[in-house]
Design a protein around this motif. Structure first.
Motif, PDB file in Angstrom:
ATOM      1  N   GLY A  84       6.498  12.417  -4.490  1.00 50.51           N
ATOM      2  CA  GLY A  84       5.616  11.336  -4.910  1.00 50.51           C
ATOM      3  C   GLY A  84       5.674  10.208  -3.909  1.00 50.51           C
ATOM      4  N   GLU A  85       5.449   8.990  -4.387  1.00 51.91           N
ATOM      5  CA  GLU A  85       5.482   7.813  -3.529  1.00 51.91           C
ATOM      6  C   GLU A  85       6.175   6.665  -4.258  1.00 51.91           C
ATOM      7  OE1 GLU A  85       1.370   7.177  -2.587  1.00 51.91           O
ATOM      8  OE2 GLU A  85       1.186   9.161  -1.697  1.00 51.91           O
ATOM      9  N   ILE A  86       6.842   5.828  -3.473  1.00 50.51           N
ATOM     10  CA  ILE A  86       7.447   4.603  -3.992  1.00 50.51           C
ATOM     11  C   ILE A  86       7.151   3.470  -3.028  1.00 50.51           C
ATOM     12  CG2 ILE A  86       9.304   5.844  -5.161  1.00 50.51           C
ATOM     13  CD1 ILE A  86      11.216   4.837  -2.956  1.00 50.51           C
ATOM     14  N   ASP A  87       7.316   2.240  -3.497  1.00 48.19           N
ATOM     15  CA  ASP A  87       7.175   1.079  -2.622  1.00 48.19           C
ATOM     16  C   ASP A  87       8.486   0.861  -1.873  1.00 48.19           C
ATOM     17  OD1 ASP A  87       4.582   0.606  -3.441  1.00 48.19           O
ATOM     18  OD2 ASP A  87       5.186  -0.783  -5.030  1.00 48.19           O
ATOM     19  N   HIS A  88       8.374   0.705  -0.555  1.00 48.38           N
ATOM     20  CA  HIS A  88       9.570   0.440   0.256  1.00 48.38           C
ATOM     21  C   HIS A  88      10.165  -0.891  -0.193  1.00 48.38           C
ATOM     22  CE1 HIS A  88      12.106  -0.465   3.686  1.00 48.38           C
ATOM     23  NE2 HIS A  88      12.045   0.833   3.984  1.00 48.38           N
ATOM     24  N   PRO A  89      11.476  -0.952  -0.405  1.00 53.49           N
ATOM     25  CA  PRO A  89      12.092  -2.177  -0.920  1.00 53.49           C
ATOM     26  C   PRO A  89      11.973  -3.373   0.020  1.00 53.49           C
ATOM     27  CG  PRO A  89      13.769  -0.536  -0.382  1.00 53.49           C
ATOM     28  CD  PRO A  89      12.443   0.124  -0.227  1.00 53.49           C
ATOM     29  N   THR A  91       9.456  -3.632   2.933  1.00 52.00           N
ATOM     30  CA  THR A  91       8.080  -3.905   3.358  1.00 52.00           C
ATOM     31  C   THR A  91       7.100  -3.973   2.203  1.00 52.00           C
ATOM     32  OG1 THR A  91       7.486  -1.580   3.624  1.00 52.00           O
ATOM     33  CG2 THR A  91       8.502  -2.680   5.529  1.00 52.00           C
ATOM     34  N   GLY A  92       7.417  -3.324   1.087  1.00 49.56           N
ATOM     35  CA  GLY A  92       6.495  -3.249  -0.035  1.00 49.56           C
ATOM     36  C   GLY A  92       5.409  -2.218   0.160  1.00 49.56           C
ATOM     37  N   HIS A  93       5.385  -1.545   1.313  1.00 47.49           N
ATOM     38  CA  HIS A  93       4.379  -0.522   1.594  1.00 47.49           C
ATOM     39  C   HIS A  93       4.724   0.754   0.834  1.00 47.49           C
ATOM     40  CE1 HIS A  93       2.660  -2.294   5.532  1.00 47.49           C
ATOM     41  NE2 HIS A  93       3.229  -3.242   4.832  1.00 47.49           N
ATOM     42  N   SER A  94       3.706   1.457   0.388  1.00 49.70           N
ATOM     43  CA  SER A  94       3.906   2.725  -0.300  1.00 49.70           C
ATOM     44  C   SER A  94       4.314   3.800   0.703  1.00 49.70           C
ATOM     45  CB  SER A  94       2.613   3.132  -1.006  1.00 49.70           C
ATOM     46  OG  SER A  94       2.801   4.322  -1.718  1.00 49.70           O
ATOM     47  N   GLU A  95       5.343   4.570   0.355  1.00 48.95           N
ATOM     48  CA  GLU A  95       5.837   5.630   1.227  1.00 48.95           C
ATOM     49  C   GLU A  95       6.130   6.893   0.430  1.00 48.95           C
ATOM     50  OE1 GLU A  95       8.782   4.752   4.136  1.00 48.95           O
ATOM     51  OE2 GLU A  95       8.185   2.652   4.285  1.00 48.95           O
ATOM     52  N   GLY A 114       6.512   2.881  14.784  1.00 52.64           N
ATOM     53  CA  GLY A 114       5.361   2.028  15.074  1.00 52.64           C
ATOM     54  C   GLY A 114       4.204   2.180  14.122  1.00 52.64           C
ATOM     55  N   GLY A 115       4.385   2.902  13.016  1.00 51.65           N
ATOM     56  CA  GLY A 115       3.307   3.035  12.038  1.00 51.65           C
ATOM     57  C   GLY A 115       2.870   1.671  11.542  1.00 51.65           C
ATOM     58  N   THR A 116       1.588   1.519  11.315  1.00 54.31           N
ATOM     59  CA  THR A 116       1.046   0.200  11.016  1.00 54.31           C
ATOM     60  C   THR A 116       1.107  -0.193   9.554  1.00 54.31           C
ATOM     61  OG1 THR A 116      -1.150   1.118  10.748  1.00 54.31           O
ATOM     62  CG2 THR A 116      -0.541   0.351  12.960  1.00 54.31           C
ATOM     63  N   GLY A 117       1.219   0.753   8.677  1.00 52.79           N
ATOM     64  CA  GLY A 117       1.291   0.412   7.260  1.00 52.79           C
ATOM     65  C   GLY A 117      -0.037  -0.018   6.678  1.00 52.79           C
ATOM     66  N   CYS A 118      -1.141   0.435   7.214  1.00 47.25           N
ATOM     67  CA  CYS A 118      -2.424   0.038   6.657  1.00 47.25           C
ATOM     68  C   CYS A 118      -3.102   1.224   6.005  1.00 47.25           C
ATOM     69  CB  CYS A 118      -3.318  -0.561   7.733  1.00 47.25           C
ATOM     70  SG  CYS A 118      -3.468   0.438   9.215  1.00 47.25           S
ATOM     71  N   PRO A 119      -3.217   1.307   4.749  1.00 45.09           N
ATOM     72  CA  PRO A 119      -2.703   0.395   3.729  1.00 45.09           C
ATOM     73  C   PRO A 119      -1.312   0.777   3.221  1.00 45.09           C
ATOM     74  CG  PRO A 119      -4.167   1.964   2.721  1.00 45.09           C
ATOM     75  CD  PRO A 119      -4.132   2.277   4.197  1.00 45.09           C
ATOM     76  N   GLU A 121       2.476   3.279   4.474  1.00 47.06           N
ATOM     77  CA  GLU A 121       3.155   3.950   5.580  1.00 47.06           C
ATOM     78  C   GLU A 121       2.901   5.458   5.559  1.00 47.06           C
ATOM     79  OE1 GLU A 121       4.725   2.472   8.066  1.00 47.06           O
ATOM     80  OE2 GLU A 121       4.734   0.466   7.250  1.00 47.06           O
ATOM     81  N   THR A 122       3.210   6.107   4.443  1.00 49.14           N
ATOM     82  CA  THR A 122       2.997   7.541   4.299  1.00 49.14           C
ATOM     83  C   THR A 122       2.480   7.844   2.900  1.00 49.14           C
ATOM     84  OG1 THR A 122       5.322   7.831   3.663  1.00 49.14           O
ATOM     85  CG2 THR A 122       4.769   8.243   5.976  1.00 49.14           C
ATOM     86  N   SER A 123       1.790   8.953   2.785  1.00 46.98           N
ATOM     87  CA  SER A 123       1.256   9.392   1.503  1.00 46.98           C
ATOM     88  C   SER A 123       1.623  10.857   1.303  1.00 46.98           C
ATOM     89  CB  SER A 123      -0.262   9.213   1.498  1.00 46.98           C
ATOM     90  OG  SER A 123      -0.789   9.510   0.238  1.00 46.98           O
ATOM     91  N   ALA A 124       2.145  11.195   0.133  1.00 50.10           N
ATOM     92  CA  ALA A 124       2.633  12.546  -0.170  1.00 50.10           C
ATOM     93  C   ALA A 124       1.510  13.423  -0.714  1.00 50.10           C
ATOM     94  CB  ALA A 124       3.751  12.457  -1.203  1.00 50.10           C
ATOM     95  N   TYR A 125       1.534  14.722  -0.321  1.00 49.50           N
ATOM     96  CA  TYR A 125       0.511  15.643  -0.815  1.00 49.50           C
ATOM     97  C   TYR A 125       1.056  16.921  -1.437  1.00 49.50           C
ATOM     98  CZ  TYR A 125      -3.305  12.782   0.750  1.00 49.50           C
ATOM     99  OH  TYR A 125      -4.190  11.741   0.874  1.00 49.50           O
ATOM    100  N   GLU A 126       1.998  17.611  -0.781  1.00 52.82           N
ATOM    101  CA  GLU A 126       2.423  18.905  -1.320  1.00 52.82           C
ATOM    102  C   GLU A 126       3.867  19.212  -0.940  1.00 52.82           C
ATOM    103  OE1 GLU A 126       2.377  21.184  -3.628  1.00 52.82           O
ATOM    104  OE2 GLU A 126       0.387  21.983  -3.190  1.00 52.82           O
ATOM    105  N   LEU A 127       4.496  20.075  -1.741  1.00 57.03           N
ATOM    106  CA  LEU A 127       5.902  20.414  -1.626  1.00 57.03           C
ATOM    107  C   LEU A 127       6.054  21.934  -1.575  1.00 57.03           C
ATOM    108  CD1 LEU A 127       8.730  18.988  -1.874  1.00 57.03           C
ATOM    109  CD2 LEU A 127       8.525  19.299  -4.336  1.00 57.03           C
TER     110      LEU A 127
END
Length: 180
Positions: A84-89, A91-95, A114-119, A121-127
């Motif tokens: 899944g995804e959580i907010d980085h403690p 940056t607050g960006h979803s990872e 160097g990832g920009t975090g817009c919107p 950092e990372t988004s999860a799709y499959e396991l």
């Protein structure tokens, strides 16, 4: 021919038994769920987004378990690993992150340097079936351009080939983690 199948809807499960040409369905409400995003092949475990936010892991034996984070998108075949995804403690960006029944906590999978975090950092799709490999999307250092990633338990988060003009991701992975 007789068989039992488990169908998942956004908020309910249904057991369907085929008897000759007739179908009988019994729905089970997943109280607290707003979506069902993945299910194990045997139908025992279901994950998704909780109504009040966060992710959940559900089984008929253990019931509904809110596991926090920003939501759950995939589950290993044994129900022990959730993607899944959580907010980085900081940056607050979803990872993208992994939750396990052993630790009952989320672990961030990592980002590209160097990832920009817009919107995010990372988004999860499959396991993968055993939960040791995951795929998704990461923002690379070239600006807001998405790029597929592969995470493995041993190798961490790695960039996949940059395709076309960018803005691509890895959406699926094979059960054994060898193809994405």
């Amino acid at each position: 021919m007789r068989g039992t199948f488990l169908l998942i809807g956004a908020l309910a499960t249904a057991s369907v038994t085929h008897v000759a040409s007739a179908q009988i369905a019994k729905f089970e409400w997943l109280d607290g769920a707003s979506s069902a995003n993945d299910m194990t092949p045997d139908g025992r475990w279901v994950v998704g987004h909780a109504s009040g936010g966060g992710g959940y892991l559900w089984s008929r034996e253990t019931g509904y378990n809110n596991i926090g984070g920003n939501g759950a998108v995939a589950v290993s075949d044994d129900g022990a690993v959730v993607l899944g995804e959580i907010d980085h403690p900081t940056t607050g960006h979803s990872e993208a992150a992994i939750w396990t029944t052993n630790e009952e906590t989320w672990t961030i999978l990592g980002t590209f340097p160097g990832g920009t975090g817009c919107p995010y950092e990372t988004s999860a799709y499959e396991l993968s079936a055993d939960g040791t490999a995951a795929v998704g999307l990461a923002w690379n250092a070239g600006g807001c351009s998405g790029q597929g990633f592969l995470w493995t338990q041993n190798g961490g988060t790695q960039a996949l080939e940059f395709l076309a003009n960018g803005n691509n991701r890895a959406s699926v992975i094979s059960a054994d983690g060898s193809l994405m």
